[in-house]
Scaffold this motif. Sequence first.
Motif, short mmCIF file in Angstrom:
data_model
loop_
_atom_site.label_atom_id
_atom_site.label_comp_id
_atom_site.label_asym_id
_atom_site.label_seq_id
_atom_site.Cartn_x
_atom_site.Cartn_y
_atom_site.Cartn_z
N PHE A 270 0.37 -1.27 0.12
CA PHE A 270 -0.01 0.09 0.11
C PHE A 270 0.96 1.16 0.57
N GLY A 271 2.03 1.32 0.22
CA GLY A 271 3.19 2.59 0.43
C GLY A 271 2.87 2.48 -1.26
N ALA A 272 3.33 1.17 -1.71
CA ALA A 272 3.95 0.94 -3.29
C ALA A 272 2.40 1.98 -3.91
N THR A 273 1.40 1.59 -3.78
CA THR A 273 0.36 2.38 -4.95
C THR A 273 -0.56 3.12 -4.57
N THR A 274 -0.60 3.33 -3.15
CA THR A 274 -0.82 4.53 -2.22
C THR A 274 0.22 6.21 -3.61
N GLY A 275 0.83 5.99 -3.09
CA GLY A 275 2.29 6.46 -3.35
C GLY A 275 2.24 6.57 -5.11
N LEU A 276 1.97 5.75 -6.22
CA LEU A 276 1.32 6.14 -7.47
C LEU A 276 1.01 7.40 -7.83
N THR A 277 -0.81 6.77 -7.09
CA THR A 277 -1.73 7.16 -7.30
C THR A 277 -1.58 9.41 -6.63
N GLN A 278 -0.48 8.97 -6.22
CA GLN A 278 0.05 10.97 -5.46
C GLN A 278 0.78 11.18 -6.45
N VAL A 279 1.83 10.19 -6.82
CA VAL A 279 2.90 11.01 -7.08
C VAL A 279 2.66 11.36 -9.29
N VAL A 280 1.68 10.79 -9.63
CA VAL A 280 1.08 10.32 -11.51
C VAL A 280 0.38 11.70 -10.94
N PRO A 281 -0.64 12.57 -10.67
CA PRO A 281 -1.16 13.70 -9.95
C PRO A 281 -0.31 15.08 -10.45
N MET A 282 1.06 14.29 -9.13
CA MET A 282 1.16 15.89 -9.00
C MET A 282 2.19 15.91 -10.55
N GLN A 283 2.88 14.95 -11.07
CA GLN A 283 3.91 15.60 -12.38
C GLN A 283 2.86 15.25 -13.01
N LEU A 284 1.30 14.86 -13.80
CA LEU A 284 0.88 15.68 -14.64
C LEU A 284 0.12 17.52 -14.12
N GLN A 285 0.02 17.24 -12.94
CA GLN A 285 0.20 18.93 -12.93
C GLN A 285 0.58 20.64 -13.20
N LEU A 286 1.26 19.80 -11.84
CA LEU A 286 3.02 20.78 -11.43
C LEU A 286 4.35 20.60 -12.60
N GLY A 287 4.65 19.26 -13.12
CA GLY A 287 5.04 19.43 -13.80
C GLY A 287 5.01 19.77 -15.51
N ALA A 420 10.75 -0.94 -6.81
CA ALA A 420 11.35 -1.61 -5.61
C ALA A 420 10.50 -2.26 -4.39
N LEU A 421 9.48 -1.31 -4.28
CA LEU A 421 8.48 -1.52 -2.90
C LEU A 421 7.96 -2.97 -3.38
N THR A 422 7.30 -3.21 -4.64
CA THR A 422 6.35 -4.40 -4.47
C THR A 422 7.32 -5.45 -4.74
N VAL A 423 8.39 -5.53 -5.22
CA VAL A 423 9.71 -6.45 -5.10
C VAL A 423 9.76 -6.76 -3.40
N ALA A 424 10.04 -6.49 -2.88
CA ALA A 424 9.63 -6.31 -1.66
C ALA A 424 8.70 -6.84 -0.52
N ALA A 425 7.97 -6.27 -1.30
CA ALA A 425 6.31 -6.82 -0.97
C ALA A 425 6.51 -8.57 -1.56
N ALA A 426 6.97 -9.15 -2.12
CA ALA A 426 6.73 -10.30 -3.04
C ALA A 426 7.30 -11.43 -1.88
N VAL A 427 8.79 -10.61 -1.57
CA VAL A 427 9.20 -11.26 -0.46
C VAL A 427 8.85 -11.23 0.41
N ALA A 428 8.21 -10.91 1.37
CA ALA A 428 8.06 -10.15 2.32
C ALA A 428 6.74 -11.39 2.47
N VAL A 429 5.67 -11.45 1.36
CA VAL A 429 4.06 -12.38 2.01
C VAL A 429 4.95 -13.73 1.04
N LEU A 430 5.92 -14.26 1.23
CA LEU A 430 6.42 -15.89 0.99
C LEU A 430 5.70 -16.48 1.85
#
Length: 438
Positions: A270-287, A420-430
């Motif tokens: 959820f760190g990876a996915t919520t961060g994704l939905t945060q940074v995409v709008p920021m890039q589109l609007q601010l960048g 990177a966080l998504t790959v780490a999540a795969a290791v964590a849920v093994l």
Amino acid sequence: MPTTTLHRHRWAALAVLLTAEAMNLLDATIVQVAGPAIHAALGGPATAIPWFGAVYTLPFAVFLITGGRLGDLFGRARVFRIGVAGFVLASLACAVCGTTGLLIGARAVQGAAAALVIPQTIGLIRALFDGDELAKAMGSIGPVMGLSAVTGPLLGGLLTHALSWRAVFLVNVPLGLAVLAAARLLREDRAATRPRLDLAGTALAVAGTALLVYPLIDPAGTNWWLLAAGAALLVTFGFHQRRSAAPLVEPSLFTHRGFPAALAGSLLFFGATTGLTQVVPMQLQLGLGADVRTAGLTLLPLSAGLAVSSWLAGTRLVPKYGPRVMFAGLALLTAGMLAAIAAGVHAYPWALAVCGLGMGTFTVPFFTAALHRVRPHETGSAAGLLNAVQQLGGTVGVALFGGLFLSSGTATAALGLGAALTVAAAVAVLPLSSRRGR
């Protein structure tokens, strides 16, 4: 009361609970698209933009378990009504704020009020239903949670474009008042034995988490020593929980390997996915200077992919392949983020669709496996802690991804971190994929 009338009464009460849950969870993501517009209107430093979301999910996360305890003590329907009333008042305060500081303060109150509402839902549903009807009622929570989370950014963009950023908060007022008016349908319920509140544990959790999140908003700053202080307080919280006569969470949850693995996986995912939905709008609007509606609609393929894959995973994949489906979901999510990095902003619609497919494919088997070995007396604590860690992961994701974008001016570093966080999540849920861990 006739049987037919009682049946309708129960399902109407369920609709009240689900509306309140959707309203509270939706506000965790609704400002992610509206954030740059709010900043343009109110001014202040750009680092305030991630705080508009993080300052809501932080108290939401750390007070969730305490909110559940208050329901046990004083009655779940009563605490539910108090929480909804506080949420409505805080939403109104957010809508009329004239400065960034006041808005951040009102958002924090909103998050704390949400933490009073959400933990009461399961207990009140159990008080209303039993047997097969209970299973159907409980099964309605997951889709509502998922739909609320993914429609928040889209709704925030559309409301801000059509009306104003203030409408993002004002929409809660009529909904909340309707919930309060219909809350008389709820049956009062409380714990058979009165638990004690662990106020010291709550204070340690709040302070430690806040100190961890604050430096992530501004990674170029000089406040990194706060991370060490926050970690020290959370370690102290852990020792306090082991000695406390009334711990916030059941210590027995950590005696089987699967549940700690689920907490780690939830934090990372959820760190990876919520961060994704945060940074995409920021890039589109601010960048790139896109308007708020375009930023909101860009996330629509992610929402559609999540809806389709959640249905497919629940009806076809998980019954046939079990928890191994989690890793297919994480692989799709990683591929979507890497594609967004490689192909750039023009690839966002299809790359985000792939990310959405991965998110839905992961979450359905993950939550099933996470609670598979939890014993009946641990269920409330496990669900509360899992939800709290989910919100905490979202808080960290919003803070870290938003901070990386503001310090670098590009989404590349944030998307790389997400992969990177998504790959780490795969290791964590093994451990969740093995019979022993489950």
